[in-house]
Design an enzyme around this catalytic site. Structure first.
Site, PDB file in Angstrom:
ATOM      1  N   HIS A 121       0.837  -1.208   0.000  1.00 37.93           N
ATOM      2  CA  HIS A 121       0.000   0.000   0.000  1.00 37.93           C
ATOM      3  C   HIS A 121       0.869   1.256   0.000  1.00 37.93           C
ATOM      4  O   HIS A 121       0.606   2.203  -0.747  1.00 37.93           O
ATOM      5  CB  HIS A 121      -0.894   0.053   1.247  1.00 37.93           C
ATOM      6  CG  HIS A 121      -1.971  -0.963   1.303  1.00 37.93           C
ATOM      7  ND1 HIS A 121      -2.172  -1.751   2.409  1.00 37.93           N
ATOM      8  CD2 HIS A 121      -2.923  -1.317   0.407  1.00 37.93           C
ATOM      9  CE1 HIS A 121      -3.208  -2.542   2.196  1.00 37.93           C
ATOM     10  NE2 HIS A 121      -3.679  -2.303   0.981  1.00 37.93           N
ATOM     11  N   LYS A 133     -14.678  -8.386   4.644  1.00 40.59           N
ATOM     12  CA  LYS A 133     -13.250  -8.669   4.788  1.00 40.59           C
ATOM     13  C   LYS A 133     -12.836  -8.957   6.231  1.00 40.59           C
ATOM     14  O   LYS A 133     -11.668  -9.088   6.521  1.00 40.59           O
ATOM     15  CB  LYS A 133     -12.421  -7.500   4.236  1.00 40.59           C
ATOM     16  CG  LYS A 133     -12.486  -7.382   2.728  1.00 40.59           C
ATOM     17  CD  LYS A 133     -11.464  -6.395   2.227  1.00 40.59           C
ATOM     18  CE  LYS A 133     -11.417  -6.393   0.715  1.00 40.59           C
ATOM     19  NZ  LYS A 133     -10.332  -5.527   0.217  1.00 40.59           N
ATOM     20  N   ARG A 185      -1.387  -6.405  -8.338  1.00 42.46           N
ATOM     21  CA  ARG A 185      -0.341  -7.358  -7.963  1.00 42.46           C
ATOM     22  C   ARG A 185      -0.214  -8.485  -8.973  1.00 42.46           C
ATOM     23  O   ARG A 185       0.867  -8.934  -9.262  1.00 42.46           O
ATOM     24  CB  ARG A 185      -0.656  -7.957  -6.589  1.00 42.46           C
ATOM     25  CG  ARG A 185      -0.611  -6.978  -5.451  1.00 42.46           C
ATOM     26  CD  ARG A 185      -1.058  -7.645  -4.193  1.00 42.46           C
ATOM     27  NE  ARG A 185      -2.414  -8.158  -4.390  1.00 42.46           N
ATOM     28  CZ  ARG A 185      -3.351  -8.201  -3.470  1.00 42.46           C
ATOM     29  NH1 ARG A 185      -3.095  -7.825  -2.261  1.00 42.46           N
ATOM     30  NH2 ARG A 185      -4.550  -8.641  -3.739  1.00 42.46           N
ATOM     31  N   SER A 240      -3.180  -7.661   2.583  1.00 43.53           N
ATOM     32  CA  SER A 240      -3.574  -7.494   3.982  1.00 43.53           C
ATOM     33  C   SER A 240      -4.181  -8.772   4.555  1.00 43.53           C
ATOM     34  O   SER A 240      -3.905  -9.148   5.693  1.00 43.53           O
ATOM     35  CB  SER A 240      -4.573  -6.352   4.124  1.00 43.53           C
ATOM     36  OG  SER A 240      -3.973  -5.116   3.845  1.00 43.53           O
TER      37      SER A 240
END
Length: 170
Positions: A19, A43, A94, A132
């Site tokens: 990030h 999440k 990514r 994350s």
């Protein structure tokens, strides 16, 4: 000339080195980069929205990035971006799986507001595997997350895991 404002949205639970890389690079593309810290109950957030905003503010300041503002939101991204006066959405990629999802989202966002462009930044090769969700899983099973987050964030994640309990014994 009008100020060019960008929005980099995410849950940042926790903020990772990946990030921070995208924030650093995205901040160079605009006059002001707004980090939109959003809620996403699906999440399973480890940290509250306020804790995440505080972490992002602290980590961005530690990087010396001065054209960034951190704002919480719980709304449709394009409505949030419009309310901030943004002309750019910054997204990090990514892997191919990220591209497929982000490409679809960019198309939908363009349908909602064609005046706001989406810019994709490829993750630094050394940071591509960091997510994350994976950082939290590693920490929950007692693994070392030092290569994925700053020392301060590592300590916060470890403290939170200690307060809720680790998973697994071996």
């Amino acid at each position: 000339m009008a100020e060019r404002i960008g929005v980099y949205p995410g849950t940042f639970d926790p903020i990772t080195l990946g990030h921070l890389d995208i924030i650093r690079r995205g901040a160079k593309l605009v006059d002001k980069l707004i980090i939109g810290v959003t809620t996403n109950p699906s999440k399973n957030p480890m940290f509250t929205p306020d804790e995440r905003m505080d972490s992002v503010r602290r980590e961005v300041a530690a990087q010396g990035i001065d054209n960034v503002e951190v704002v919480g939101f719980n709304a449709l991204l394009m409505k949030f971006a419009r309310a901030q006066g943004a002309s750019v959405i910054v997204r990090g990629l990514r892997a191919v799986a990220d591209f497929e999802y982000e490409y679809q989202m960019a198309g939908m966002n363009q349908q909602l507001d064609a005046e706001i462009e989406t810019v994709f930044l490829m993750a630094d090769v050394s940071l591509q595997p960091i997510a994350s969700k994976l950082v939290k899983e590693i920490a929950l099973f007692g693994g070392d997350i030092s290569d994925f987050v700053t020392p301060t964030i590592r300590d916060e994640v470890v403290a939170r895991v200690d307060s809720i309990g680790r998973l697994g014994d071996y």
